[in-house]
Scaffold this active site. Structure first.
Site, mmCIF file in Angstrom:
data_model
loop_
_atom_site.group_PDB
_atom_site.id
_atom_site.type_symbol
_atom_site.label_atom_id
_atom_site.label_comp_id
_atom_site.label_asym_id
_atom_site.label_seq_id
_atom_site.Cartn_x
_atom_site.Cartn_y
_atom_site.Cartn_z
ATOM 1 N N ASN A 251 6.170 2.015 5.172
ATOM 2 C CA ASN A 251 7.029 0.825 5.261
ATOM 3 C C ASN A 251 6.393 -0.418 4.650
ATOM 4 O O ASN A 251 6.693 -1.535 5.055
ATOM 5 C CB ASN A 251 7.408 0.527 6.732
ATOM 6 C CG ASN A 251 8.015 1.731 7.390
ATOM 7 O OD1 ASN A 251 8.825 2.419 6.766
ATOM 8 N ND2 ASN A 251 7.622 2.029 8.612
ATOM 9 N N ARG A 252 5.485 -0.216 3.705
ATOM 10 C CA ARG A 252 4.795 -1.345 3.032
ATOM 11 C C ARG A 252 3.974 -2.197 3.994
ATOM 12 O O ARG A 252 3.616 -3.328 3.690
ATOM 13 C CB ARG A 252 5.795 -2.238 2.268
ATOM 14 C CG ARG A 252 6.593 -1.476 1.216
ATOM 15 C CD ARG A 252 5.660 -0.908 0.138
ATOM 16 N NE ARG A 252 6.371 -0.194 -0.914
ATOM 17 C CZ ARG A 252 6.380 1.157 -1.063
ATOM 18 N NH1 ARG A 252 5.753 1.927 -0.188
ATOM 19 N NH2 ARG A 252 7.015 1.715 -2.054
#
Ligand SMILES: Cc1cc2nc3c(=O)[nH]c(=O)nc-3n(C[C@H](O)[C@H](O)[C@H](O)COP(=O)(O)O)c2cc1C
Length: 217
Positions: free
Chosen positions: A189-190
């Site tokens: 999810n970065r």
């Protein structure tokens, strides 16, 4: 160009403050050994960014040829664009991108020419033809065509056919004395992990203690 639209999941494996060695140079060595073990092609290659006398930035790949408590050693032509830039502004940065491991190391620091003896020792360790190549290329200067370049190499080969190749004065090593070293680990999810070590170089030229901080991704 499928890669432009791909959204890779960088996984759950974390980079926690407790996973890292207290000394970032030792931690860097551990990651370089991991990159070697993972058989990454040219694991010691990094992108070196410089700023020239006209404040123009430029980045290019070079090979790390030594790392110890003093810093990160690489070798090049002192009269190349990077050599001219470092002479004008010794602030440099380096990027090691071990992408298949979801790892990146960013280094900022000051590049210094190493002592001539250290350059001599490293030059002597290089293969004969690489030594000849150092005499055959005025790195970063324009040349008419490939044939002219090949002629320069052939002439240098003939010149040194029966002798050791001395190090050209214009060719040698630099050491990057680091002031910041960031370890980056890709996460899902970065929400990546970034742990940065920072230190200052005192007026006496001596580096201070490393401080560590986590940065937002
Ligand atoms: C994988 C790789 C490794 C390289 N290693 C070096 C190196 O160790 N030293 C060097 O001077 N150039 C090296 N080069 C070439 C540089 O990227 C660059 O073309 C050259 O140093 C001239 O850069 P400059 O004109 O900005 O000074 C390497 C290139 C690649 C792709």
């Amino acid at each position: 160009m499928d890669s432009l639209n791909r959204h890779e999941d960088y996984g759950q494996s974390a980079l926690d403050e407790t996973h890292l060695l207290a000394d970032p140079i030792e931690q860097f060595k551990a990651w370089l050994i991991d990159a070697e073990a993972a058989q990454i092609y040219e694991p010691n290659a990094f992108v070196l960014a410089t700023i020239d006398a006209e404040n123009q930035s430029r980045a290019r790949t070079v090979l790390l040829k030594g790392v110890d408590q003093r810093g990160f050693f690489f070798a090049t032509n002192y009269l190349s664009r990077k050599g001219e830039a470092v002479a004008a502004n010794p602030s440099v940065s380096a990027v090691f991108g071990w992408y298949s491991m979801y790892r990146q190391v960013l280094i900022q620091g000051i590049a210094e020419k190493v002592e001539p003896q250290e350059s001599d020792d490293y030059f002597a360790s290089r293969p004969h033809d690489s030594q000849v190549a150092a005499w055959s290329s005025h790195q970063s200067q324009p040349i008419q065509d490939r044939a002219a370049l090949d002629d320069q190499f052939t002439s240098a080969l003939a010149k040194f056919s029966n002798s050791d190749v001395p190090r050209p004065e214009y060719w040698g090593g630099y050491r990057i004395i680091p002031t910041r070293i960031e370890f980056w680990k890709g996460r899902s999810n970065r929400m990546h992990d970034r742990i940065e070590f920072v230190r200052e170089i005192g007026a006496d030229g001596q580096p201070g203690q490393w401080q560590v901080q986590r940065l937002q991704p």
